[in-house]
Design a protein around this motif. Structure first.
Motif, PDB file in Angstrom:
ATOM      1  N   PRO A 447       2.965  47.082 -15.655  1.00 35.87           N
ATOM      2  CA  PRO A 447       3.159  45.784 -14.727  1.00 35.87           C
ATOM      3  C   PRO A 447       2.793  44.456 -15.763  1.00 35.87           C
ATOM      4  CG  PRO A 447       1.558  47.077 -13.921  1.00 35.87           C
ATOM      5  CD  PRO A 447       2.002  47.982 -15.026  1.00 35.87           C
ATOM      6  N   ASP A 448       2.158  44.751 -16.882  1.00 33.68           N
ATOM      7  CA  ASP A 448       1.798  43.305 -17.817  1.00 33.68           C
ATOM      8  C   ASP A 448       3.096  43.017 -18.361  1.00 33.68           C
ATOM      9  OD1 ASP A 448      -0.659  44.081 -17.058  1.00 33.68           O
ATOM     10  OD2 ASP A 448      -1.567  44.415 -18.901  1.00 33.68           O
ATOM     11  N   TYR A 449       4.098  43.859 -18.521  1.00 35.40           N
ATOM     12  CA  TYR A 449       5.172  43.237 -18.886  1.00 35.40           C
ATOM     13  C   TYR A 449       6.127  42.303 -17.968  1.00 35.40           C
ATOM     14  CZ  TYR A 449       5.345  45.863 -23.437  1.00 35.40           C
ATOM     15  OH  TYR A 449       5.472  46.523 -24.384  1.00 35.40           O
ATOM     16  N   TYR A 450       5.790  42.359 -16.726  1.00 39.03           N
ATOM     17  CA  TYR A 450       6.298  41.582 -15.624  1.00 39.03           C
ATOM     18  C   TYR A 450       5.281  40.494 -15.196  1.00 39.03           C
ATOM     19  CZ  TYR A 450      10.047  44.958 -15.259  1.00 39.03           C
ATOM     20  OH  TYR A 450      11.291  45.294 -15.736  1.00 39.03           O
ATOM     21  N   MET A 451       4.415  40.181 -15.985  1.00 37.80           N
ATOM     22  CA  MET A 451       3.383  39.267 -15.911  1.00 37.80           C
ATOM     23  C   MET A 451       3.971  37.725 -16.441  1.00 37.80           C
ATOM     24  SD  MET A 451      -0.615  38.955 -16.544  1.00 37.80           S
ATOM     25  CE  MET A 451      -1.309  40.103 -15.752  1.00 37.80           C
ATOM     26  N   THR A 452       5.044  37.442 -15.995  1.00 34.49           N
ATOM     27  CA  THR A 452       5.993  36.444 -16.455  1.00 34.49           C
ATOM     28  C   THR A 452       6.372  35.408 -15.345  1.00 34.49           C
ATOM     29  OG1 THR A 452       7.870  37.799 -16.155  1.00 34.49           O
ATOM     30  CG2 THR A 452       6.920  37.875 -18.324  1.00 34.49           C
ATOM     31  N   GLU A 453       5.753  35.390 -14.450  1.00 34.41           N
ATOM     32  CA  GLU A 453       5.707  34.305 -13.431  1.00 34.41           C
ATOM     33  C   GLU A 453       5.566  32.961 -13.817  1.00 34.41           C
ATOM     34  OE1 GLU A 453       1.874  36.239 -12.031  1.00 34.41           O
ATOM     35  OE2 GLU A 453       3.378  36.869 -13.358  1.00 34.41           O
ATOM     36  N   TYR A 454       4.738  32.760 -14.849  1.00 39.11           N
ATOM     37  CA  TYR A 454       4.445  31.357 -15.448  1.00 39.11           C
ATOM     38  C   TYR A 454       4.696  31.488 -16.984  1.00 39.11           C
ATOM     39  CZ  TYR A 454       1.417  31.729 -11.069  1.00 39.11           C
ATOM     40  OH  TYR A 454       1.175  31.829  -9.588  1.00 39.11           O
ATOM     41  N   PHE A 455       4.996  30.317 -17.278  1.00 41.63           N
ATOM     42  CA  PHE A 455       5.154  30.275 -18.848  1.00 41.63           C
ATOM     43  C   PHE A 455       5.052  28.727 -18.963  1.00 41.63           C
ATOM     44  CE2 PHE A 455       9.370  30.028 -17.213  1.00 41.63           C
ATOM     45  CZ  PHE A 455       9.908  29.193 -17.924  1.00 41.63           C
ATOM     46  N   LYS A 465      11.355  36.708 -24.487  1.00 39.56           N
ATOM     47  CA  LYS A 465      11.658  37.995 -25.248  1.00 39.56           C
ATOM     48  C   LYS A 465      11.349  39.142 -24.445  1.00 39.56           C
ATOM     49  CE  LYS A 465      11.680  40.224 -29.790  1.00 39.56           C
ATOM     50  NZ  LYS A 465      10.906  40.099 -31.178  1.00 39.56           N
ATOM     51  N   ILE A 466      10.168  39.036 -23.803  1.00 41.72           N
ATOM     52  CA  ILE A 466      10.012  40.389 -22.787  1.00 41.72           C
ATOM     53  C   ILE A 466      10.894  40.266 -21.757  1.00 41.72           C
ATOM     54  CG2 ILE A 466       8.127  41.126 -21.312  1.00 41.72           C
ATOM     55  CD1 ILE A 466       5.945  39.775 -23.018  1.00 41.72           C
ATOM     56  N   THR A 467      11.343  39.397 -21.240  1.00 39.76           N
ATOM     57  CA  THR A 467      12.359  39.436 -20.326  1.00 39.76           C
ATOM     58  C   THR A 467      13.640  39.759 -20.575  1.00 39.76           C
ATOM     59  OG1 THR A 467      11.149  37.390 -19.174  1.00 39.76           O
ATOM     60  CG2 THR A 467      13.306  37.864 -18.442  1.00 39.76           C
ATOM     61  N   ASN A 493       2.670  54.463 -13.409  1.00 42.21           N
ATOM     62  CA  ASN A 493       1.884  53.088 -13.672  1.00 42.21           C
ATOM     63  C   ASN A 493       1.107  53.391 -14.641  1.00 42.21           C
ATOM     64  OD1 ASN A 493       0.391  50.724 -13.519  1.00 42.21           O
ATOM     65  ND2 ASN A 493      -0.267  51.007 -11.555  1.00 42.21           N
ATOM     66  N   LEU A 494       1.410  52.561 -15.863  1.00 41.12           N
ATOM     67  CA  LEU A 494       0.659  52.857 -17.095  1.00 41.12           C
ATOM     68  C   LEU A 494      -0.838  52.268 -16.999  1.00 41.12           C
ATOM     69  CD1 LEU A 494       3.139  52.285 -19.927  1.00 41.12           C
ATOM     70  CD2 LEU A 494       2.339  54.371 -19.090  1.00 41.12           C
ATOM     71  N   LEU A 495      -1.261  51.505 -16.013  1.00 40.81           N
ATOM     72  CA  LEU A 495      -2.550  50.955 -15.688  1.00 40.81           C
ATOM     73  C   LEU A 495      -3.401  51.778 -14.959  1.00 40.81           C
ATOM     74  CD1 LEU A 495      -1.833  47.349 -15.223  1.00 40.81           C
ATOM     75  CD2 LEU A 495      -2.338  48.219 -17.395  1.00 40.81           C
ATOM     76  N   LYS A 496      -2.871  52.931 -14.336  1.00 41.67           N
ATOM     77  CA  LYS A 496      -3.309  53.449 -13.083  1.00 41.67           C
ATOM     78  C   LYS A 496      -4.670  54.494 -13.539  1.00 41.67           C
ATOM     79  CE  LYS A 496      -1.850  55.347  -8.599  1.00 41.67           C
ATOM     80  NZ  LYS A 496      -0.584  55.741  -7.905  1.00 41.67           N
ATOM     81  N   GLU A 497      -4.521  55.088 -14.524  1.00 45.78           N
ATOM     82  CA  GLU A 497      -5.520  55.982 -15.061  1.00 45.78           C
ATOM     83  C   GLU A 497      -6.005  55.985 -16.326  1.00 45.78           C
ATOM     84  OE1 GLU A 497      -3.770  59.678 -12.182  1.00 45.78           O
ATOM     85  OE2 GLU A 497      -2.746  59.292 -13.998  1.00 45.78           O
ATOM     86  N   SER A 498      -7.145  56.527 -16.873  1.00 45.91           N
ATOM     87  CA  SER A 498      -7.619  56.424 -18.120  1.00 45.91           C
ATOM     88  C   SER A 498      -6.801  57.436 -18.903  1.00 45.91           C
ATOM     89  CB  SER A 498      -9.110  56.578 -18.220  1.00 45.91           C
ATOM     90  OG  SER A 498      -9.339  57.979 -17.781  1.00 45.91           O
ATOM     91  N   LEU A 511       9.650  51.400 -21.794  1.00 44.98           N
ATOM     92  CA  LEU A 511      10.291  50.415 -22.389  1.00 44.98           C
ATOM     93  C   LEU A 511       9.011  49.780 -23.107  1.00 44.98           C
ATOM     94  CD1 LEU A 511      12.904  47.904 -21.642  1.00 44.98           C
ATOM     95  CD2 LEU A 511      10.725  47.005 -21.495  1.00 44.98           C
ATOM     96  N   THR A 512       9.108  49.315 -24.326  1.00 47.09           N
ATOM     97  CA  THR A 512       8.323  48.380 -25.022  1.00 47.09           C
ATOM     98  C   THR A 512       8.746  47.249 -25.860  1.00 47.09           C
ATOM     99  OG1 THR A 512       8.940  50.102 -27.162  1.00 47.09           O
ATOM    100  CG2 THR A 512       6.892  50.613 -25.786  1.00 47.09           C
ATOM    101  N   THR A 513       7.874  46.341 -26.073  1.00 42.92           N
ATOM    102  CA  THR A 513       8.209  45.230 -26.533  1.00 42.92           C
ATOM    103  C   THR A 513       7.268  44.704 -27.953  1.00 42.92           C
ATOM    104  OG1 THR A 513       6.649  43.867 -25.717  1.00 42.92           O
ATOM    105  CG2 THR A 513       8.748  44.276 -24.291  1.00 42.92           C
ATOM    106  N   ASP A 514       7.381  43.983 -28.527  1.00 41.92           N
ATOM    107  CA  ASP A 514       6.639  43.702 -29.528  1.00 41.92           C
ATOM    108  C   ASP A 514       5.013  43.813 -29.083  1.00 41.92           C
ATOM    109  OD1 ASP A 514       8.673  43.268 -31.257  1.00 41.92           O
ATOM    110  OD2 ASP A 514       8.827  41.352 -31.181  1.00 41.92           O
TER     111      ASP A 514
END
Length: 794
Positions: A447-455, A465-467, A493-498, A511-514
């Motif tokens: 989900p953090d790769y889609y935290m792009t609603e603001y810039f 770049k992430i987009t 969901n990569l955030l869901k479990e430890s 999918l990964t970015t820098d």
């Protein structure tokens, strides 16, 4: 009673597949309500959904009309009574925001005019361009509470728990959407006070805050206000993500507050939270941005009794965009509660304008795709057109929406497509709900790769770049390739479990970015070492979201970067030459198995490789590749083979999509979708077994089929297989007639003790009764297969 469990909706002890239509009583003449309700029911629907617009019912503060004393079309009580009389379920959506193509998104004018202090503010203190409110402003919540009190007095006795039709209650609508589309968050004092409190809870001490953001502040208050409103480059990146995490938490608080208010006024049924995000690109529609909405509302999934639901507007479905629907399903399911079914509260039933002109095939294919991929509930928005009375419409008086029913109640062509599917889903309802999509691998949703609603000026390069990576190399690249290659996936969901449990998630594509946080990098590394099979594309992260060096994955895999190439060039992938890509990076390291190299130097520039790490295996596909040529499907298959994956389904026509839903025994539904303008045919092998006795199946142009295997259709009649679609049943005391859609020759194998086909080719006895093979070769559009009750045969 209603319960949500096992990915199903249980109503009064019965499993129900929700098949609904949006009907706005406030846009249809009061005397025509029953007509529309009955027509929606005739289309196979068992649910009607409606917004209850605050703007319509309380045009002056304190004067609320929910019984029609000022105008008949405000008589919500009578509308709900009609739904009860017609025995149809109801989803109510009383806002406070409803959107619904209404002015002020459904808020009364007086709310903003009399109480301007509730309006959100920009960083410079000016009013937000959309005049959206500060959700947690005490005055706004006070006004909402008064509205909810009035509307819940009408709704409460009509709940399913009281014997009424209402099964769910939606809280607000598309929370966060107005802020996202304007790239403008809410910086009102109220919101910043919540941000300050959030920071105190998160960091505990001022020293921790200073260390995180590399600032010298005297208080949390100073940072929350002064530093947030006047950002500087040195802390812009960490603040971008901290603000995003805060907003997720803030939206959760808001939704939870609405839930508390509603429950205080007697609401007992489950609550719905609607996710936004499908967007229009010229004349087509895409779901590329939909996960932004999922990210914004990520934390609301943690609220008890909340069902996440999506807005699905894909336009005309075709071979180039159908994967967006499947990805939306996967990512929504990854975030929602494990108990709830996939559900779309706004499933494309039309379009606000007449561009693009939606074809009947769009509704047919969209529905088939979603059900095939696990959706157990949907609500067509809109189902009936109407009129915006008293100047409340955002787009004028007319509200036709290309809906299945026009504003005059006329049936448009796609009404019959929806009706056909509704009949079919109804006869197989219990059997469909007992099956789940056959899945062989998982697609990581971060989900953090889609935290792009603001810039802003300092964060836009990272956001862009992430987009670009997620859109071009994810949605339009590897993920589309997986879909076209018929490799069946669900989201994770990569955030869901430890910890990512290998026995639950044997293989994972990410999918990964820098940028990637240290904890997620460490989690993925542990996953590999514990025996997981991980595919990373198109890079290996080297920074965290603060912009600091973070090479946990790179170091753990024990590889090094050599270089990066950002121009169009060619690769050799597993012996396939001239694979054109727009980006690649090369690596070096010990014990790596080469998958791809640059054409110019096949021995040194390794751009993709596999490597065993601990008990698992990692595949690094350091390639930015869009799926723009069909030959690239082989690239996807080659990568999949590295982690011992092959398509579950083999087919003789590779341009058809085939999806299997199955239970733990032998029950299956085989969904086959044809996105082309001409008929296609195929034989199907599943897990090495040739299905349908090796018969070839014909698929009509721009449509699909849902074919049962070992499914109960009525009484004791089991369809062992059918190569044609069974879509309805006619029953009487003497016989059962199966209505079968014919398209070319077909074959059906049935087993029953009680019923006998009047015509059959072969018969044999077994422990379950008698099996009958029937060949169907008819020029009629519908073939009637009559099965007589043996008790009536002399």
């Amino acid at each position: 009673m209603i319960d949500i469990k096992n990915e199903k909706v249980m109503i009064n002890g019965h499993e129900r597949m929700l098949y609904g239509g949006e009907l706005h009583y406030f846009r249809v003449p009061r005397e025509e309500w029953r007509n529309r309700i009955q027509k929606i029911k005739e289309a196979g629907c068992n649910m009607i959904s409606t917004y209850i617009p605050w703007i319509w019912h309380e045009q002056e503060e304190g004067k609320i009309d929910l019984t029609g004393y000022t105008r008949a079309e405000r008589d919500l009580n009578s509308f709900l009574k009609l739904l009860y009389e017609e025995n149809v379920y109801c989803l109510v959506r009383p806002g406070p925001y409803v959107m619904a193509e209404l002015k002020q998104e459904g808020l009364p004018d007086w709310v903003l005019d009399k109480y301007p202090e509730v309006i959100a503010r920009k960083q410079d203190g000016q009013i937000h361009p959309t005049k959206v409110v500060s959700y947690m402003h005490p005055k706004f919540l006070e006004l909402v509470s008064k509205w909810y009190k009035a509307v819940c007095e009408i709704i409460e006795p009509y709940q399913i728990t009281k014997g009424g039709p209402i099964i769910m209650f939606q809280l607000d609508n598309e929370v966060g959407m107005l802020q996202w589309v304007t790239n403008q968050a809410d910086y009102s004092d109220i919101t910043l006070n919540y941000f300050r409190d959030y920071l105190i809870d998160e960091y505990k001490s001022l020293d921790n805050l200073k260390e995180k953001f590399r600032v010298n502040v005297s208080s949390f208050e100073e940072f929350a206000f002064e530093y947030t409103l006047n950002q500087e480059e040195n802390y812009a990146l960490p603040l971008h993500y901290e603000w995003g995490y805060f907003m997720r938490n803030y939206y959760k608080k808001y939704i939870n507050k609405l839930k508390e208010i509603a429950e205080g006024y007697g609401i007992e049924v489950p609550f719905v939270v609607n996710i936004h995000g499908f967007t229009t690109h010229d004349l087509s529609k895409r779901g590329i941005a939909y996960p932004i909405g999922i990210s914004q509302l990520h934390d609301t999934a943690e609220i008890d009794k909340v069902v996440l639901a999506g807005d699905y507007y894909i336009g005309n479905v075709n071979y180039d965009n159908y994967h967006d629907i499947i990805i939306a399903n996967a990512f929504t399911k990854a975030v929602q509660s494990d108990k709830q079914p996939l559900f779309s509260a706004e499933f494309q039933g039309g379009c606000i304008s007449d561009i693009p002109r939606l074809q009947p095939s769009a509704f047919d294919l969209n529905t088939r795709i979603c059900v095939a991929h696990g959706m157990n509930g949907l609500n067509y928005y809109m189902f009936a057109g109407g009129e915006n009375y008293e100047d409340i419409g955002l787009f004028g008086r007319r509200h036709e929406w290309q809906a299945p029913l026009s504003s005059k109640g006329e049936e448009r062509e796609h009404y019959y497509k929806i009706k056909y599917l509704g009949k079919m889903f109804r006869i197989f309802e219990k059997e469909i709900l007992s099956t789940k999509k056959a899945t062989q691998t998982y697609l990581g949703f971060y989900p953090d790769y889609y935290m792009t609603e603001y810039f802003n000026e300092y964060t836009k390069d990272m956001v862009n770049k992430i987009t670009a990576y997620r859109d071009h190399f994810g949605f339009n690249g590897v993920i589309r390739g997986l879909t076209v290659a018929n490799i069946s996936y669900e989201g994770y969901n990569l955030l869901k479990e430890s910890e990512i449990l290998v026995d639950k998630i044997p293989s994972l594509w990410v999918l990964t970015t820098d940028w990637m946080s240290a904890d997620i990098q460490m989690k993925l590394l542990r996953y590999i070492k514990n025996g997981g099979k991980l595919v990373l594309f198109p890079t290996v992260p080297t920074k965290d979201f603060d912009g600091k060096d973070c090479t946990i994955l790179l170091d753990g895999i024990d590889i090094e970067f050599k270089d990066r190439l950002h121009v169009r060039h060619e690769l050799n992938v597993k012996g396939m030459d001239s694979v054109v890509v727009s980006y690649s990076e090369s690596y070096q390291g010990d014990n790596i198995e080469t998958i791809a190299v640059r054409e110019k130097d096949k021995t040194e520039d390794i751009t993709a490789f596999s490597k065993y790490v601990g008990d698992g295996k990692v595949v690094v596909f350091g390639v930015g590749m869009e799926f723009d040529f069909h030959y690239k499907k082989q690239v996807i298959l080659d990568i999949a083979e590295e982690i011992e994956l092959k398509p579950l389904v083999d087919k003789t026509d590779n341009f058809l999509e085939v999806v299997i839903r199955e239970d733990e025994n032998s029950k299956k539904f085989v969904f086959i979708h044809n996105y082309d303008e001409y008929a296609r045919k195929t034989k199907i092998t599943y897990k090495g077994q040739l299905l349908f006795d090796g018969n070839e199946i014909m698929i009509p142009p721009r449509s699909g089929v849902m074919l049962p295997i070992n499914c109960l259709v009525y009484d004791d009649i089991v369809v062992n297989y059918s190569t044609l679609e069974i879509f309805d049943i006619i029953k009487d005391n003497k016989a059962v007639t199966l209505l079968i859609k014919t398209f070319g020759q077909g074959e059906i194998l049935l087993t029953s003790k009680k019923y006998l086909p009047l015509n059959y080719d072969e018969i044999w006895e077994n422990e379950d009764g008698y099996s009958y093979k029937v060949t169907i070769d008819s020029t009629d559009e519908v073939f009637k297969l009559i099965l007589a009750n043996r008790e009536n045969i002399s």
